[in-house]
Design a protein around this motif. Structure first.
Motif, PDB file in Angstrom:
ATOM      1  N   TYR A 169       0.816  -1.220   0.000  1.00 39.33           N
ATOM      2  CA  TYR A 169       0.000   0.000   0.000  1.00 39.33           C
ATOM      3  C   TYR A 169       0.848   1.267   0.000  1.00 39.33           C
ATOM      4  N   LEU A 170       2.070   1.196   0.554  1.00 44.74           N
ATOM      5  CA  LEU A 170       2.899   2.407   0.606  1.00 44.74           C
ATOM      6  C   LEU A 170       3.304   2.894  -0.788  1.00 44.74           C
ATOM      7  N   ILE A 171       3.727   1.976  -1.644  1.00 41.59           N
ATOM      8  CA  ILE A 171       4.222   2.395  -2.965  1.00 41.59           C
ATOM      9  C   ILE A 171       3.139   3.112  -3.765  1.00 41.59           C
ATOM     10  N   ALA A 203      -7.036   7.726   2.587  1.00 39.03           N
ATOM     11  CA  ALA A 203      -6.435   7.093   3.770  1.00 39.03           C
ATOM     12  C   ALA A 203      -6.311   5.596   3.576  1.00 39.03           C
ATOM     13  N   VAL A 204      -5.314   5.028   4.249  1.00 35.49           N
ATOM     14  CA  VAL A 204      -5.171   3.572   4.375  1.00 35.49           C
ATOM     15  C   VAL A 204      -5.308   3.240   5.850  1.00 35.49           C
ATOM     16  N   ILE A 205      -6.194   2.323   6.167  1.00 33.56           N
ATOM     17  CA  ILE A 205      -6.358   1.873   7.554  1.00 33.56           C
ATOM     18  C   ILE A 205      -5.813   0.458   7.643  1.00 33.56           C
ATOM     19  N   SER A 223     -11.545   8.228  -0.836  1.00 41.47           N
ATOM     20  CA  SER A 223     -11.127   6.835  -0.913  1.00 41.47           C
ATOM     21  C   SER A 223     -10.449   6.414   0.379  1.00 41.47           C
ATOM     22  N   THR A 224     -10.868   5.262   0.884  1.00 42.32           N
ATOM     23  CA  THR A 224     -10.236   4.664   2.057  1.00 42.32           C
ATOM     24  C   THR A 224      -9.947   3.200   1.752  1.00 42.32           C
ATOM     25  N   VAL A 225      -8.719   2.792   2.041  1.00 39.01           N
ATOM     26  CA  VAL A 225      -8.325   1.387   1.880  1.00 39.01           C
ATOM     27  C   VAL A 225      -8.227   0.774   3.270  1.00 39.01           C
ATOM     28  N   LEU A 226      -9.011  -0.276   3.516  1.00 39.23           N
ATOM     29  CA  LEU A 226      -8.942  -0.982   4.799  1.00 39.23           C
ATOM     30  C   LEU A 226      -8.300  -2.329   4.561  1.00 39.23           C
ATOM     31  N   SER A 284      -3.125   4.913   8.822  1.00 41.71           N
ATOM     32  CA  SER A 284      -3.513   4.739  10.224  1.00 41.71           C
ATOM     33  C   SER A 284      -3.300   3.286  10.645  1.00 41.71           C
ATOM     34  N   THR A 285      -2.654   3.104  11.798  1.00 43.33           N
ATOM     35  CA  THR A 285      -2.431   1.757  12.339  1.00 43.33           C
ATOM     36  C   THR A 285      -2.977   1.691  13.762  1.00 43.33           C
ATOM     37  N   TYR A 286      -3.085   0.483  14.281  1.00 43.44           N
ATOM     38  CA  TYR A 286      -3.583   0.298  15.645  1.00 43.44           C
ATOM     39  C   TYR A 286      -2.449   0.315  16.661  1.00 43.44           C
TER      40      TYR A 286
END
Length: 936
Positions: free
Chosen positions: A294-296, A460-462, A681-684, A312-314
C-alpha cells in the motif's frame, strides 16, 4: 573517577533475610580509576536446603555449596573487600540489606557504606530502554552474559554496565549534568555522589556542545529537526503498472527478494481505489508484504496528485516500523521526492514551558524527581518528543500528565518555548509531508472535532483494520474509575500546599484579598463532593458484589452490565440520586474555580513565568474537571441511547479497582456518516477480515455495507501451509460442555505435559478464560514433570505482554500461557514457536456486557445473534490466533485445537474454512506424540 567501587551480586535462598533466608553465592568486582582490576567470588554454605525454584532459577544446588565456607568463615574477607569502597549493585537495597543481616548475624558492627543502584542509573541514563532488568541491559550493550542469575556472571556484567553508564554521563552536556546533580539527592541511592564526580570532571574540561544540540533557557535539547518540504512539481516517474516494473522497483533494495504476485495484486487494488475515488477492503494473508503493497501506490498518488494520504495503524510498533523501515526502503526504491511524518495526539508530547517551571519547584516526590531526570537526558536524544519512546513508571506517568502538551489557554505567544514545541513541530512536519502516519484513535478524534489536528485529507489507508470498529467503540465510549476521581479531587484540595487551589489562592492574594467565606464555601463544596463520590462508589461496589456473587468463586476480575442492575435492584435509585449530587457539586465547584482562574489572569497582566505556568495548569485541570462532570452525567443521570454501560473490577480490592465503562453498541452509522461518507477513498486492510471468504460481517460492522462500488480483494498468503503446518484435533479429550472446569483442566494438563516434552517447549497455549488458564498452569507446574521448563503465564508471571513474549523467546524450553491479547499482535518467528495450542474456540462469554447488548441488538434487527455476531467474532479471533504460528516462509509448526466443537458441530466448519488449507489430523495423545517426533 577517584572513587573505588565494589560491584556486588548475591544469590540467596529467598527474598527476605529477616525470614531466615541465606546467601548461597557472593561476588564482588573491584573498579579503580575506571577499570576492572579484580573479582572475588565464592559459593557460601547457607546451612539450610536450597529451594527447588532457586535451584531452577540459578542452577545452584545443594551439592555445589555443601563443602563451601559459611558466611561467618568468609565474613572478614568480604567486610575488608567492601570497606571504604562505594557499594554498587543492580537493585542495591536487596543486596545491601542481605549483607547487613549476614554481618550482624556474624557478630560484626553495623555495616555502613555509600550505595549506588545501577537500576536507578539505568532509568536516568537510558530513559528509552525497553527493560531495566540486568539480562536486558546486557543485551542492550551487547555484553556477554553467559550465566544469568549466578553471582559471578551478574556482578561482572553489572560492573561493565557501571563503566558504560560513566561514559554516558560524561557525554551529557554540562547544563544537563548540573540539573541532574541538583535533583539526585532525592533518589534512593547515592546517585548524587556519582553525578557530582562527573560534573566536577566536566567543569575542568573545555568541551564544545555537540553540533546537534543547543541550550535553550538552561535546558539542553536537540536542534529543530523540521523536515524540508518536498519539491512541489509533477514528476515524470509513473506508477509501475506491469509486474516487471513492480519487480524492478521493489527488488532494488530488498536482499533475496522473491516475487510475490499477491503483493502486486494489492498494489494495483490500492492504486485503483485512489484513482477511481472509491473505498476498498483488502484481506492480505501473512507474507503478502502488505506494508509495501500500500505504501508504494500511496506515495506515487500523493506526489503526482499533490494529495496527502493518511496511514492509520492500531499499534505503535507498526507506526515506528513503517517510518523507520518501509518508508526508508521506498525512498531508495522510487525516484520521487516525498516526505513522511508521524503525528500523534498532543498529549504524547511535553509542554516544555511547564516542564521548565516544574524544575524550579522544591520536589521531594521520588517518582516525579526521577522522571524529571529521565526527561532531561531524553531531551538530549529525542528528535520527536513522543512519550512513547520513554519507559516511565506509573508515578512517572502521573508527573507526565501534569506537564503534557494540551494546547495554550492564555496564548502561545506568551510561551517562550512555543517555537521549539515538539507537538507544533510534528504538526508542521505533517503539513509538509505527503504521507502522514497516525493511529486509529487520532483518526477518530480528528473526525469529531471542529479544530482538526490532522491536515486536510481525503485519502487514507487503515492498516490493522480488524481493530478499527473496536477502536471506534472505545473512542466514542466513556470511562470512570474511583482512583482517578480521587486523584483529580486531590489536586483541588485546599489542605495540600502542593495542590492546585492553594497555589492559585497564593497568586490571587497578591492582587486582592480572598475572603475567607469564599474559600470556606468552595472547601465545603469539595468536602461534600468527596463524600458523595465515596458513597457513590461504595453503593456501586455493594451492587457489584451482590450481582456477581455466583461467579466470585471462579473469578476475581468480573464485569456486570448496569442495565440488569437498574431493572432489578431497588437500591439503584440511591445510586442515581448520589450521582446527581456529584454532578451538582462538580458544576458548582467548577464555576467557583473558573472564576478564580479568570481573576488570577485578569488581575495579573504582567504574569511571572511561574504564575503563567500555574494558570495553564489550572485550565488543564478545568478541562479534566468538566470531563468528569460530563462522564458522571452520561453514565448515571442521562445515559445515551444505543450504549451499553457496565461495571468491572476485582472483588478483592473494591472500590479502588472499580471502573464504570460505556460504549456504543454499534458504530456503523457514525463511521459511515462522519468518516467514510466524507472521504474520497479509504483502503482498509488486514490479514483477518473474512469469514469463509466473505467480507459481509466486516463491512456491516464498519459501516461500509451501504456504499457502492467498494473494491473487494482477498489475497491469499504465499506460504505453503499444507507443507509447513498441521492442524491436530485430539479425539481423546472430553467435550468441554460435558465436564467441570477442573476436569477439563486436568485433561488439558495430562495432554500438554507430554506434548511440551516432545516439542521441548516452544509452545504457546491460548485460553479464553482466566480460571482455566490458572488451573492448567498450576496442574502442569505442580506435576514435577516440567521442572527444567520455564512456564510463563499471563496474569501470573510479572510483566507486560511484550516482556512475557521476550522471556518466552529467550529460554529454549519455555511454555507461554496467554489470554485475549495473545491471540493477536505478537510475532514469534522461527523455531522459538513450534506448537500453538487453542484450549477453546474463542467465543466471547454470552453474559459479557458488550456481547449481551450486541446480541439484543441483533434480535431487534431480526437476526440470529449467534450466527450474526458471536460466530463471526469467534472465527476472526480464531484466524488471528492461527496466524501466530507461521510468520515467515521457513516457519514450521503444529496447531492443536482441544475444543472438539470444531468437528462435532455444524458451525465448526466455519473455523476450518476460514484458515489457509492445511492438513488436519484427528488423533489420540500417543498419535500426536508420534506426529511431533517424526515431523518437528
Amino acid at each position: 573517577m577517584t572513587h573505588q567501587f565494589a560491584v556486588v551480586d548475591l544469590e540467596t535462598t529467598g527474598n527476605s533475610p529477616k525470614s531466615g533466608e541465606r546467601i548461597i553465592q557472593f561476588s564482588a568486582v573491584i573498579i579503580d580509576e575506571g577499570k576492572i582490576i579484580d573479582q572475588y567470588s565464592t559459593f557460601i554454605n547457607p546451612e539450610i536446603p536450597i529451594p527447588a525454584f532457586i535451584e531452577e532459577l540459578t542452577g545452584i544446588h545443594d551439592e555445589m555449596v555443601n563443602d563451601a565456607p559459611t558466611f561467618k568463615e568468609v565474613a572478614a574477607e568480604i567486610y575488608s573487600l567492601l570497606h571504604d569502597r562505594i557499594f554498587v549493585a543492580h537493585n542495591v537495597l536487596f543486596d545491601l540489606n542481605f549483607l547487613k543481616g549476614e554481618f550482624e548475624n556474624a557478630g560484626y558492627p553495623a555495616f555502613h557504606v555509600s550505595a549506588l543502584d545501577t537500576v536507578e542509573m539505568a532509568k536516568i541514563l537510558l530513559p528509552t530502554a525497553y527493560s531495566y532488568k540486568l539480562i536486558d541491559l546486557a543485551e542492550y550493550f551487547s555484553f556477554v552474559h553467559d550465566r544469568p542469575h549466578q553471582a559471578d556472571s551478574d556482578a561482572y556484567v553489572t560492573a561493565e554496565i557501571l563503566l558504560k553508564f560513566t561514559e554516558l554521563a560524561r557525554s551529557l552536556p554540562l547544563v544537563t549534568l548540573e540539573k541532574l546533580t541538583e535533583l539526585s539527592p532525592a533518589l534512593k541511592s547515592n546517585v548524587d555522589m556519582f553525578f557530582r564526580e562527573i560534573l566536577k570532571e566536566k567543569r575542568h574540561q573545555i568541551s564544545d556542545l555537540p553540533l546537534d544540540l543547543e541550550v535553550f533557557r538552561g535546558i539542553a535539547i536537540r536542534k529543530d529537526s523540521l523536515k524540508a518540504a518536498p519539491h512541489e512539481y509533477r514528476v515524470n516517474s509513473s506508477y509501475p503498472y506491469t509486474p516487471e516494473d513492480k519487480e524492478k522497483v521493489i527488488s532494488k533494495y530488498i536482499k533475496n527478494y522473491q516475487k510475490r504476485n499477491g503483493q502486486f495484486e494489492m498494489m494495483d487494488a490500492v492504486h485503483d481505489s485512489f484513482e477511481k475515488s472509491t473505498h476498498s477492503v483488502i484481506e492480505a494473508g501473512t507474507g503478502v508484504g502488505k506494508s509495501l503493497a500500500y505504501l508504494i501506490p500511496c506515495i506515487f498518488f500523493a506526489v503526482q496528485r499533490q494529495k496527502k494520504v493518511i496511514i492509520s495503524t492500531y499499534t505503535t510498533q507498526l507506526q515506528e516500523q513503517l517510518l523507520q523501515n518501509e518508508i526508508n526502503a521506498v525512498k531508495k526504491m522510487v525516484s520521487l521526492p516525498f516526505e513522511a511524518a508521524l503525528l500523534k495526539g498532543r498529549n504524547h508530547y511535553p509542554n516544555m514551558f511547564k516542564f521548565e517551571q516544574s524544575l524550579k519547584e522544591e520536589d521531594l516526590q521520588y517518582d516525579s524527581v526521577l522522571t524529571k531526570m529521565q526527561l532531561l537526558v531524553w531531551f538530549t536524544k529525542t528528535n520527536t518528543g513522543d512519550m512513547d519512546e520513554l519507559n516511565l513508571s506509573s508515578g512517572g506517568k502521573i508527573y507526565w500528565n501534569r506537564i503534557k502538551q494540551d494546547g495554550w489557554h492564555l496564548s502561545h505567544t506568551r510561551d517562550p518555548w512555543a517555537h521549539k514545541d515538539f507537538y507544533l513541530q510534528a504538526r508542521q512536519n505533517a503539513e509538509q509531508a505527503n504521507i502522514i502516519i497516525t493511529n486509529h484513535s487520532m483518526l477518530l478524534a480528528d473526525i469529531e472535532k471542529d479544530n482538526r489536528i490532522l491536515p486536510d485529507y481525503e485519502y487514507a489507508v487503515i492498516d490493522e483494520a480488524h481493530h478499527f470498529e473496536r477502536s471506534a467503540r472505545q473512542y466514542f465510549g466513556l470511562s470512570l474509575k474511583y482512583v482517578a476521581c480521587k486523584f483529580l479531587l486531590s489536586k483541588a484540595k485546599s489542605s495540600d500546599n502542593q495542590s492546585l487551589l492553594p497555589r492559585l489562592y497564593s497568586l490571587l492574594s497578591k492582587s486582592e484579598s480572598i475572603e475567607e467565606v469564599e474559600a470556606a464555601h468552595l472547601n465545603s463544596i469539595l468536602i461534600s463532593l468527596e463524600e458523595d463520590l465515596d458513597v457513590l462508589f461504595q453503593l456501586l461496589s455493594q451492587l457489584f458484589l451482590k450481582s456477581t456473587k455466583a461467579k466470585q468463586k471462579q473469578f476475581q476480575k468480573l464485569q456486570i452490565r448496569l442495565d440488569s442492575i437498574r431493572q432489578q435492584e431497588p437500591r439503584w435509585k440511591a445510586v442515581q440520586m448520589c450521582a446527581e449530587r456529584v454532578v451538582s457539586s462538580l458544576k458548582s465547584s467548577r464555576g467557583v474555580i473558573y472564576e478564580r482562574i479568570k481573576k488570577a489572569e485578569k488581575n495579573n497582566k504582567t504574569l511571572s513565568e511561574k504564575h503563567q505556568s500555574l494558570i495553564e495548569e489550572a485550565y488543564t485541570f478545568m478541562e479534566e474537571w468538566t470531563k468528569l462532570e460530563e462522564n458522571v452525567r452520561h453514565l448515571f443521570v442521562m445515559p445515551e441511547k444505543g450504549t451499553v454501560i457496565w461495571l468491572e473490577g476485582d472483588t478483592r480490592s473494591l472500590p479502588n479497582s472499580l471502573y464504570i465503562r460505556s460504549q456504543p453498541v454499534t458504530v456503523q452509522d457514525t463511521l459511515a456518516e462522519k468518516f467514510f461518507g466524507k472521504m474520497k477513498s479509504t483502503v482498509l486492510t488486514s490479514a483477518t477480515l473474512t469469514i469463509n471468504h466473505s467480507f459481509r460481517y466486516f463491512m456491516d460492522e464498519i459501516g461500509l455495507a451501504s456504499f457502492q462500488n467498494v473494491i473487494i480483494k482477498q489475497i491469499d498468503s504465499p506460504f505453503n501451509y499444507k507443507k509447513n503446518a498441521k492442524l491436530i484435533i485430539p479425539n481423546d479429550i472430553p467435550e468441554i460442555r460435558k465436564v467441570s472446569t477442573l476436569e477439563y483442566a486436568e485433561a488439558m494438563a495430562s495432554h500438554l505435559i507430554p506434548i511440551a516434552q516432545a516439542t521441548k517447549g516452544r509452545m504457546l497455549v491460548l485460553f479464553t478464560a482466566y480460571d482455566l488458564l490458572r488451573l492448567t498452569y498450576d496442574l502442569m507446574k505442580q506435576s514435577g514433570l516440567l521442572d527444567d521448563y520455564l512456564l510463563i503465564a499471563q496474569g501470573i508471571s510479572a510483566g507486560s505482554r511484550t516482556k512475557l513474549t521476550k522471556n518466552f523467546q529467550r529460554f529454549e524450553k519455555s511454555i507461554l500461557f496467554g489470554m485475549n491479547s495473545f491471540w493477536e499482535g505478537i510475532d514469534i518467528p522461527g523455531e522459538d514457536l513450534s506448537c500453538l495450542v487453542m484450549v477453546r474456540l474463542p467465543f466471547s462469554p454470552p453474559d459479557e456486557p458488550l456481547t449481551e447488548a450486541k446480541n439484543e441488538y441483533m434480535k431487534q434487527l431480526g437476526k440470529n445473534p449467534f450466527s450474526a455476531y458471536a460466530l463471526p467474532e469467534a472465527v476472526l479471533r480464531f484466524k488471528q490466533g492461527f496466524g501466530r504460528l507461521i510468520r515467515t516462509e521457513s516457519d514450521k509448526g503444529l496447531v492443536i485445537v482441544f475444543d472438539r466443537r470444531i468437528e462435532t458441530t455444524a458451525y465448526g466448519k466455519e473455523f476450518i474454512r476460514s484458515i489457509p488449507p492445511v492438513s488436519i489430523h484427528h488423533s489420540s495423545l500417543n498419535e500426536i506424540l508420534e506426529i511431533v517426533d517424526t515431523w518437528l
